[in-house]
Design a protein around this motif. Structure first.
Motif, PDB file in Angstrom:
ATOM      1  N   ARG A   1      57.530  25.047 -19.763  1.00  0.00           N
ATOM      2  CA  ARG A   1      56.529  26.050 -20.135  1.00  0.00           C
ATOM      3  C   ARG A   1      55.991  25.828 -21.546  1.00  0.00           C
ATOM      4  N   VAL A   2      54.700  26.059 -21.687  1.00  0.00           N
ATOM      5  CA  VAL A   2      54.023  26.054 -22.975  1.00  0.00           C
ATOM      6  C   VAL A   2      53.206  27.336 -23.052  1.00  0.00           C
ATOM      7  N   PRO A   3      52.722  27.731 -24.262  1.00  0.00           N
ATOM      8  CA  PRO A   3      51.919  28.956 -24.353  1.00  0.00           C
ATOM      9  C   PRO A   3      50.757  28.943 -23.376  1.00  0.00           C
ATOM     10  N   GLY A   4      50.608  30.029 -22.614  1.00  0.00           N
ATOM     11  CA  GLY A   4      49.510  30.160 -21.679  1.00  0.00           C
ATOM     12  C   GLY A   4      49.780  29.576 -20.309  1.00  0.00           C
ATOM     13  N   PHE A   5      50.969  28.987 -20.106  1.00  0.00           N
ATOM     14  CA  PHE A   5      51.282  28.369 -18.818  1.00  0.00           C
ATOM     15  C   PHE A   5      52.303  29.233 -18.098  1.00  0.00           C
ATOM     16  N   GLU A   6      51.935  29.778 -16.957  1.00  0.00           N
ATOM     17  CA  GLU A   6      52.810  30.662 -16.206  1.00  0.00           C
ATOM     18  C   GLU A   6      53.155  30.056 -14.851  1.00  0.00           C
ATOM     19  N   VAL A   7      54.316  30.423 -14.327  1.00  0.00           N
ATOM     20  CA  VAL A   7      54.798  29.876 -13.072  1.00  0.00           C
ATOM     21  C   VAL A   7      53.815  30.130 -11.934  1.00  0.00           C
ATOM     22  N   ASP A   8      53.231  31.317 -11.887  1.00  0.00           N
ATOM     23  CA  ASP A   8      52.395  31.655 -10.735  1.00  0.00           C
ATOM     24  C   ASP A   8      51.040  30.956 -10.767  1.00  0.00           C
ATOM     25  N   GLN A   9      50.800  30.149 -11.814  1.00  0.00           N
ATOM     26  CA  GLN A   9      49.537  29.441 -11.872  1.00  0.00           C
ATOM     27  C   GLN A   9      49.555  28.169 -11.028  1.00  0.00           C
ATOM     28  N   LEU A  10      50.730  27.720 -10.620  1.00  0.00           N
ATOM     29  CA  LEU A  10      50.802  26.594  -9.710  1.00  0.00           C
ATOM     30  C   LEU A  10      50.822  27.168  -8.312  1.00  0.00           C
ATOM     31  N   ARG A  11      49.678  27.216  -7.647  1.00  0.00           N
ATOM     32  CA  ARG A  11      49.535  27.909  -6.371  1.00  0.00           C
ATOM     33  C   ARG A  11      50.016  27.035  -5.227  1.00  0.00           C
ATOM     34  N   THR A  12      50.728  27.636  -4.267  1.00  0.00           N
ATOM     35  CA  THR A  12      51.182  26.909  -3.094  1.00  0.00           C
ATOM     36  C   THR A  12      50.791  27.653  -1.837  1.00  0.00           C
ATOM     37  N   ASP A  13      50.587  26.904  -0.758  1.00  0.00           N
ATOM     38  CA  ASP A  13      50.287  27.499   0.533  1.00  0.00           C
ATOM     39  C   ASP A  13      51.551  28.182   1.051  1.00  0.00           C
ATOM     40  N   PRO A  14      51.483  29.476   1.434  1.00  0.00           N
ATOM     41  CA  PRO A  14      52.681  30.199   1.862  1.00  0.00           C
ATOM     42  C   PRO A  14      53.319  29.627   3.120  1.00  0.00           C
ATOM     43  N   LYS A  15      52.568  28.890   3.928  1.00  0.00           N
ATOM     44  CA  LYS A  15      53.117  28.338   5.167  1.00  0.00           C
ATOM     45  C   LYS A  15      53.687  26.930   4.965  1.00  0.00           C
ATOM     46  N   THR A  16      52.901  26.075   4.296  1.00  0.00           N
ATOM     47  CA  THR A  16      53.330  24.681   4.144  1.00  0.00           C
ATOM     48  C   THR A  16      54.014  24.409   2.817  1.00  0.00           C
ATOM     49  N   HIS A  17      53.850  25.338   1.857  1.00  0.00           N
ATOM     50  CA  HIS A  17      54.387  25.190   0.504  1.00  0.00           C
ATOM     51  C   HIS A  17      53.741  24.028  -0.248  1.00  0.00           C
ATOM     52  N   ALA A  18      52.615  23.534   0.257  1.00  0.00           N
ATOM     53  CA  ALA A  18      51.900  22.461  -0.425  1.00  0.00           C
ATOM     54  C   ALA A  18      51.073  23.055  -1.561  1.00  0.00           C
ATOM     55  N   VAL A  19      50.932  22.304  -2.631  1.00  0.00           N
ATOM     56  CA  VAL A  19      50.155  22.778  -3.770  1.00  0.00           C
ATOM     57  C   VAL A  19      48.679  22.868  -3.394  1.00  0.00           C
ATOM     58  N   VAL A  20      48.075  24.008  -3.686  1.00  0.00           N
ATOM     59  CA  VAL A  20      46.657  24.213  -3.385  1.00  0.00           C
ATOM     60  C   VAL A  20      45.823  23.359  -4.341  1.00  0.00           C
ATOM     61  N   ILE A  21      44.831  22.665  -3.802  1.00  0.00           N
ATOM     62  CA  ILE A  21      44.006  21.778  -4.609  1.00  0.00           C
ATOM     63  C   ILE A  21      43.247  22.554  -5.677  1.00  0.00           C
ATOM     64  N   MET A  22      43.263  22.002  -6.887  1.00  0.00           N
ATOM     65  CA  MET A  22      42.596  22.636  -8.017  1.00  0.00           C
ATOM     66  C   MET A  22      41.141  22.169  -8.104  1.00  0.00           C
ATOM     67  N   GLN A  23      40.375  22.796  -8.964  1.00  0.00           N
ATOM     68  CA  GLN A  23      38.942  22.522  -9.061  1.00  0.00           C
ATOM     69  C   GLN A  23      38.597  21.969 -10.433  1.00  0.00           C
ATOM     70  N   LEU A  24      37.756  20.938 -10.430  1.00  0.00           N
ATOM     71  CA  LEU A  24      37.293  20.360 -11.687  1.00  0.00           C
ATOM     72  C   LEU A  24      35.768  20.302 -11.676  1.00  0.00           C
ATOM     73  N   TYR A  25      35.171  20.935 -12.679  1.00  0.00           N
ATOM     74  CA  TYR A  25      33.722  20.893 -12.867  1.00  0.00           C
ATOM     75  C   TYR A  25      33.454  19.837 -13.946  1.00  0.00           C
ATOM     76  N   HIS A  26      32.708  18.809 -13.591  1.00  0.00           N
ATOM     77  CA  HIS A  26      32.599  17.648 -14.475  1.00  0.00           C
ATOM     78  C   HIS A  26      31.332  16.880 -14.141  1.00  0.00           C
ATOM     79  N   HIS A  27      31.138  15.764 -14.873  1.00  0.00           N
ATOM     80  CA  HIS A  27      30.056  14.849 -14.528  1.00  0.00           C
ATOM     81  C   HIS A  27      30.370  13.473 -15.101  1.00  0.00           C
ATOM     82  N   PRO A  28      29.940  12.398 -14.411  1.00  0.00           N
ATOM     83  CA  PRO A  28      30.214  11.042 -14.905  1.00  0.00           C
ATOM     84  C   PRO A  28      29.680  10.770 -16.309  1.00  0.00           C
ATOM     85  N   TYR A  29      28.609  11.456 -16.728  1.00  0.00           N
ATOM     86  CA  TYR A  29      28.052  11.232 -18.062  1.00  0.00           C
ATOM     87  C   TYR A  29      28.948  11.799 -19.170  1.00  0.00           C
TER      88      TYR A  29
END
Length: 298
Positions: free
Chosen positions: A11-39
């Motif tokens: 843990r570091v400041p601002g990082f909480e356990v519940d921020q790593l989201r998992t699917d309740p059925k498969t327990h797989a980590v839910v894909i995160m989102q990145l807003y970006h551009h090649p430039y």
């Protein structure tokens, strides 16, 4: 329980356990989102980290040259309108190093703490040192004035159009307009890009010395420090400054040829900017600006 235990230790400041989201059925980590551009140089840094750590994510392109970062939906999420933006559930990060260190912690947790460890102080030190160099004015000063002026004018018109569409964000959009004019004023002062150039030269000279001792920036292994450096070198190549800044430094030149072979580089940067691809990428954006300007669609 194991996941919670590992997250607690990392843990570091601002990082909480519940921020790593998992699917309740498969327990797989839910894909995160990145807003970006090649430039975006900072976007490249984050994407390289994601690829090097094998983290799945949903990719959203937001082209700052065409003003897509000024759309109300993005602007509400990040009033600074800067890229990249990383989102995991309700948790949103804007700072490049914070995002990369967050990614690293997820990777360590995913590996069970067995195959990956957190970056050393030396690696983090290099990351911060590289991030201190702001490429904005250096880059803009090497773009032909007619293209730079046209793109800046287009973005200002986009801001005005979005302000009319979202009057509740008017004050934030006004700030962006002032920033745009301020950038143009600073570019008229040759001292501003010169300071950025001097900063870059000092950084590259220090990197050259270090690469004379070890194959990678922080030792014998590729680290997140290299993830931060690669986009800087790629930007110099894009601006046709490779001979002046890279080839005059033999250790950096050898290093550059080596890191370009990595799959992460090929996917994040090479796909858009290697060889003739750079012209295709830039031409596509230029045509978009010209057509939208002719149609007065901002």
């Amino acid at each position: 329980k194991v996941l919670t235990s590992l997250l607690s230790r990392l843990r570091v400041p601002g990082f909480e356990v519940d921020q790593l989201r998992t699917d309740p059925k498969t327990h797989a980590v839910v894909i995160m989102q990145l807003y970006h551009h090649p430039y975006s140089l900072d976007s490249q840094k984050v994407r390289l980290a994601l690829e090097e750590r094998n983290i799945d994510y949903t990719s959203y392109h937001v082209n700052p040259i065409t003003g897509k970062n000024m759309d109300a939906s993005f602007f509400r999420m990040n009033p600074a309108a800067k890229l990249p933006v990383f989102q995991n559930g309700s948790y949103i990060l804007f700072n490049t190093i914070d995002i990369i260190q967050y990614i690293e912690r997820i990777a360590v947790v995913s590996s069970g703490g067995n195959t990956l460890t957190l970056s050393s102080e030396e690696v983090v030190g290099w990351m911060k040192k590289i991030q201190e160099w702001n490429p904005k004015f250096f880059t803009l000063s090497h773009v032909p004035e007619k293209y730079r002026t046209f793109a800046c004018k287009f973005v200002r018109r986009v801001v005005i159009a979005r302000m009319a569409e979202a009057p509740d964000l008017a004050s934030a959009y006004h700030r962006k307009l002032r920033e745009a004019h301020d950038i143009e004023d600073k570019l008229r002062n040759p001292e501003v890009p010169r300071r950025d150039k001097d900063h870059l030269v000092r950084l590259l000279d220090e990197v050259e010395k270090k690469l004379g001792e070890t194959p990678y920036l922080a030792g014998e292994e590729f680290t997140l420090a290299d993830v931060m450096l690669i986009p800087v070198l790629a930007r110099l190549v894009l601006l046709n400054l490779e001979d002046e800044y890279i080839n005059t430094r033999p250790n950096i030149a050898e290093y550059w040829n080596m890191v370009k072979q990595r799959p992460s580089y090929r996917k994040v940067i090479g796909k858009y900017f290697n060889g003739w691809k750079r012209y295709k990428t830039l031409l596509r954006t230029w045509c978009f600006l010209r057509i939208r300007s002719m149609l007065k669609r901002f």
